[in-house]
Scaffold this motif. Structure first.
Motif, PDB file in Angstrom:
ATOM      1  N   GLN A  18       0.846  -1.192   0.000  1.00 40.48           N
ATOM      2  CA  GLN A  18       0.000   0.000   0.000  1.00 40.48           C
ATOM      3  C   GLN A  18       0.881   1.242   0.000  1.00 40.48           C
ATOM      4  O   GLN A  18       1.693   1.428   0.902  1.00 40.48           O
ATOM      5  N   VAL A  19       0.700   2.067  -0.994  1.00 38.89           N
ATOM      6  CA  VAL A  19       1.521   3.265  -1.147  1.00 38.89           C
ATOM      7  C   VAL A  19       0.751   4.479  -0.646  1.00 38.89           C
ATOM      8  O   VAL A  19      -0.424   4.654  -0.962  1.00 38.89           O
ATOM      9  N   GLN A  20       1.422   5.290   0.128  1.00 43.99           N
ATOM     10  CA  GLN A  20       0.853   6.573   0.555  1.00 43.99           C
ATOM     11  C   GLN A  20       1.605   7.692  -0.170  1.00 43.99           C
ATOM     12  O   GLN A  20       2.833   7.640  -0.286  1.00 43.99           O
TER      13      GLN A  20
ATOM     14  N   GLY B 165       5.851   1.578  -0.138  1.00 39.40           N
ATOM     15  CA  GLY B 165       6.017   0.678  -1.273  1.00 39.40           C
ATOM     16  C   GLY B 165       7.405   0.820  -1.856  1.00 39.40           C
ATOM     17  O   GLY B 165       8.192   1.636  -1.396  1.00 39.40           O
ATOM     18  N   THR B 166       7.695   0.012  -2.861  1.00 41.81           N
ATOM     19  CA  THR B 166       8.978   0.110  -3.547  1.00 41.81           C
ATOM     20  C   THR B 166       8.820   1.130  -4.671  1.00 41.81           C
ATOM     21  O   THR B 166       8.288   0.827  -5.741  1.00 41.81           O
ATOM     22  N   PHE B 167       9.280   2.323  -4.411  1.00 45.22           N
ATOM     23  CA  PHE B 167       9.017   3.468  -5.288  1.00 45.22           C
ATOM     24  C   PHE B 167       9.444   3.202  -6.722  1.00 45.22           C
ATOM     25  O   PHE B 167       8.764   3.609  -7.671  1.00 45.22           O
ATOM     26  N   SER B 168      10.553   2.506  -6.890  1.00 42.78           N
ATOM     27  CA  SER B 168      11.094   2.291  -8.231  1.00 42.78           C
ATOM     28  C   SER B 168      10.199   1.405  -9.093  1.00 42.78           C
ATOM     29  O   SER B 168      10.371   1.338 -10.306  1.00 42.78           O
ATOM     30  N   ARG B 169       9.233   0.728  -8.493  1.00 41.92           N
ATOM     31  CA  ARG B 169       8.337  -0.148  -9.246  1.00 41.92           C
ATOM     32  C   ARG B 169       7.121   0.596  -9.803  1.00 41.92           C
ATOM     33  O   ARG B 169       6.343   0.022 -10.567  1.00 41.92           O
TER      34      ARG B 169
ATOM     35  N   VAL C 295       5.998  22.526 -18.496  1.00 40.19           N
ATOM     36  CA  VAL C 295       5.992  21.655 -17.330  1.00 40.19           C
ATOM     37  C   VAL C 295       7.043  20.565 -17.521  1.00 40.19           C
ATOM     38  O   VAL C 295       7.257  20.077 -18.634  1.00 40.19           O
ATOM     39  N   SER C 296       7.670  20.180 -16.402  1.00 42.11           N
ATOM     40  CA  SER C 296       8.648  19.097 -16.440  1.00 42.11           C
ATOM     41  C   SER C 296       8.438  18.190 -15.232  1.00 42.11           C
ATOM     42  O   SER C 296       8.352  18.673 -14.100  1.00 42.11           O
ATOM     43  N   ILE C 297       8.343  16.889 -15.485  1.00 40.38           N
ATOM     44  CA  ILE C 297       8.208  15.920 -14.405  1.00 40.38           C
ATOM     45  C   ILE C 297       9.531  15.177 -14.259  1.00 40.38           C
ATOM     46  O   ILE C 297      10.199  14.865 -15.252  1.00 40.38           O
ATOM     47  N   SER C 298       9.887  14.901 -13.018  1.00 40.20           N
ATOM     48  CA  SER C 298      11.108  14.155 -12.750  1.00 40.20           C
ATOM     49  C   SER C 298      10.922  13.362 -11.464  1.00 40.20           C
ATOM     50  O   SER C 298       9.996  13.621 -10.699  1.00 40.20           O
ATOM     51  N   ARG C 299      11.812  12.396 -11.269  1.00 40.59           N
ATOM     52  CA  ARG C 299      11.720  11.602 -10.049  1.00 40.59           C
ATOM     53  C   ARG C 299      13.101  11.449  -9.437  1.00 40.59           C
ATOM     54  O   ARG C 299      14.102  11.357 -10.148  1.00 40.59           O
ATOM     55  N   ASP C 300      13.119  11.412  -8.112  1.00 33.89           N
ATOM     56  CA  ASP C 300      14.331  11.183  -7.344  1.00 33.89           C
ATOM     57  C   ASP C 300      14.074   9.897  -6.566  1.00 33.89           C
ATOM     58  O   ASP C 300      13.461   9.915  -5.497  1.00 33.89           O
ATOM     59  N   THR C 301      14.531   8.791  -7.124  1.00 38.20           N
ATOM     60  CA  THR C 301      14.192   7.493  -6.538  1.00 38.20           C
ATOM     61  C   THR C 301      14.740   7.324  -5.125  1.00 38.20           C
ATOM     62  O   THR C 301      14.015   6.838  -4.251  1.00 38.20           O
ATOM     63  N   PRO C 302      15.989   7.701  -4.832  1.00 36.27           N
ATOM     64  CA  PRO C 302      16.458   7.536  -3.442  1.00 36.27           C
ATOM     65  C   PRO C 302      15.626   8.326  -2.433  1.00 36.27           C
ATOM     66  O   PRO C 302      15.556   7.931  -1.262  1.00 36.27           O
ATOM     67  N   ARG C 303      15.007   9.410  -2.874  1.00 33.91           N
ATOM     68  CA  ARG C 303      14.184  10.217  -1.976  1.00 33.91           C
ATOM     69  C   ARG C 303      12.704   9.867  -2.071  1.00 33.91           C
ATOM     70  O   ARG C 303      11.876  10.514  -1.418  1.00 33.91           O
ATOM     71  N   ASN C 304      12.365   8.870  -2.897  1.00 33.01           N
ATOM     72  CA  ASN C 304      10.962   8.465  -3.077  1.00 33.01           C
ATOM     73  C   ASN C 304      10.076   9.655  -3.430  1.00 33.01           C
ATOM     74  O   ASN C 304       8.944   9.776  -2.933  1.00 33.01           O
ATOM     75  N   THR C 305      10.572  10.509  -4.286  1.00 32.95           N
ATOM     76  CA  THR C 305       9.887  11.760  -4.580  1.00 32.95           C
ATOM     77  C   THR C 305       9.761  11.977  -6.080  1.00 32.95           C
ATOM     78  O   THR C 305      10.696  11.689  -6.833  1.00 32.95           O
ATOM     79  N   VAL C 306       8.620  12.485  -6.484  1.00 35.12           N
ATOM     80  CA  VAL C 306       8.418  12.911  -7.865  1.00 35.12           C
ATOM     81  C   VAL C 306       8.095  14.400  -7.837  1.00 35.12           C
ATOM     82  O   VAL C 306       7.410  14.881  -6.928  1.00 35.12           O
ATOM     83  N   TYR C 307       8.622  15.111  -8.817  1.00 37.61           N
ATOM     84  CA  TYR C 307       8.463  16.558  -8.871  1.00 37.61           C
ATOM     85  C   TYR C 307       7.690  16.970 -10.121  1.00 37.61           C
ATOM     86  O   TYR C 307       7.743  16.299 -11.148  1.00 37.61           O
ATOM     87  N   LEU C 308       7.009  18.095 -10.001  1.00 42.28           N
ATOM     88  CA  LEU C 308       6.381  18.721 -11.160  1.00 42.28           C
ATOM     89  C   LEU C 308       6.816  20.178 -11.170  1.00 42.28           C
ATOM     90  O   LEU C 308       6.377  20.971 -10.337  1.00 42.28           O
ATOM     91  N   GLN C 309       7.715  20.505 -12.072  1.00 42.39           N
ATOM     92  CA  GLN C 309       8.186  21.868 -12.225  1.00 42.39           C
ATOM     93  C   GLN C 309       7.326  22.565 -13.260  1.00 42.39           C
ATOM     94  O   GLN C 309       7.243  22.115 -14.398  1.00 42.39           O
ATOM     95  N   MET C 310       6.678  23.647 -12.854  1.00 39.60           N
ATOM     96  CA  MET C 310       5.778  24.367 -13.748  1.00 39.60           C
ATOM     97  C   MET C 310       6.284  25.798 -13.931  1.00 39.60           C
ATOM     98  O   MET C 310       6.659  26.447 -12.956  1.00 39.60           O
ATOM     99  N   SER C 311       6.279  26.268 -15.145  1.00 40.28           N
ATOM    100  CA  SER C 311       6.702  27.630 -15.426  1.00 40.28           C
ATOM    101  C   SER C 311       5.666  28.323 -16.309  1.00 40.28           C
ATOM    102  O   SER C 311       4.765  27.673 -16.844  1.00 40.28           O
TER     103      SER C 311
ATOM    104  N   ARG D 108       0.996   4.008 -10.038  1.00 42.09           N
ATOM    105  CA  ARG D 108       0.526   2.692 -10.462  1.00 42.09           C
ATOM    106  C   ARG D 108       1.737   1.796 -10.679  1.00 42.09           C
ATOM    107  O   ARG D 108       2.826   2.273 -11.032  1.00 42.09           O
ATOM    108  N   ILE D 109       1.521   0.502 -10.474  1.00 42.03           N
ATOM    109  CA  ILE D 109       2.599  -0.467 -10.682  1.00 42.03           C
ATOM    110  C   ILE D 109       2.902  -0.565 -12.170  1.00 42.03           C
ATOM    111  O   ILE D 109       1.996  -0.561 -12.994  1.00 42.03           O
ATOM    112  N   SER D 110       4.191  -0.638 -12.476  1.00 44.01           N
ATOM    113  CA  SER D 110       4.668  -0.954 -13.822  1.00 44.01           C
ATOM    114  C   SER D 110       4.451   0.206 -14.788  1.00 44.01           C
ATOM    115  O   SER D 110       4.583   1.362 -14.429  1.00 44.01           O
ATOM    116  N   ALA D 111       4.099  -0.113 -16.043  1.00 46.55           N
ATOM    117  CA  ALA D 111       4.200   0.859 -17.127  1.00 46.55           C
ATOM    118  C   ALA D 111       3.236   2.031 -16.979  1.00 46.55           C
ATOM    119  O   ALA D 111       2.133   1.914 -16.444  1.00 46.55           O
TER     120      ALA D 111
END
Length: 123
Positions: free
Chosen positions: A1-3, A27-31, A68-84, A99-102
């Motif tokens: 279960q991911v929060q 959860g396992t963020f990288s998945r 807009v640019s989306i990125s992820r920092d897997t070690p920090r379990n974080t996803v970013y949305l940069q908007m300009s 969501r799991i997988s693709a």
């Protein structure tokens, strides 16, 4: 279960930039493929940007492409949305989703959602 918990919303002026963050736990963020959606009152929630679980491929709605640019920092379990170049039409509650997988852009494909963060853009 991911929060998922979003941060970074606020009130800005047209033309400003803003970065939203979404921190995942449980959860396992990288998945997980991650996405941002947004919703305004009386409208359906719409896809904004997504990033594949492997982290290499990003996807954007036509309405935000180039701003807009989306990125992820897997070690920090974080996803970013940069908007300009924000515009009043970008005013919405922004939601992080996982969501799991693709990656998929459909709302129904996402199992896990954050509580949302409000972004208000004034002209």
């Amino acid at each position: 279960q991911v929060q998922l918990v979003e941060f970074g919303g606020g009130s800005v002026q047209a033309g400003d930039s803003l970065r939203l963050s979404c921190v995942a736990s449980g959860g396992t963020f990288s998945r997980y493929s991650m996405a941002w959606f947004r919703q305004t009152p009386g409208k359906e929630r719409e896809f904004v940007a997504g990033i594949n679980w492997a982290g290499g491929t990003t996807y954007y709605a036509d309405s935000v492409k180039g701003r807009v640019s989306i990125s992820r920092d897997t070690p920090r379990n974080t996803v970013y949305l940069q908007m300009s170049s924000l515009q009043p039409d970008d005013t919405a509650v922004y939601y992080c989703a996982a969501r799991i997988s693709a990656f998929q852009s459909a709302l129904s494909a996402y199992n896990y959602w954050g509580q949302g963060t409000q972004v208000t853009v004034s002209s």
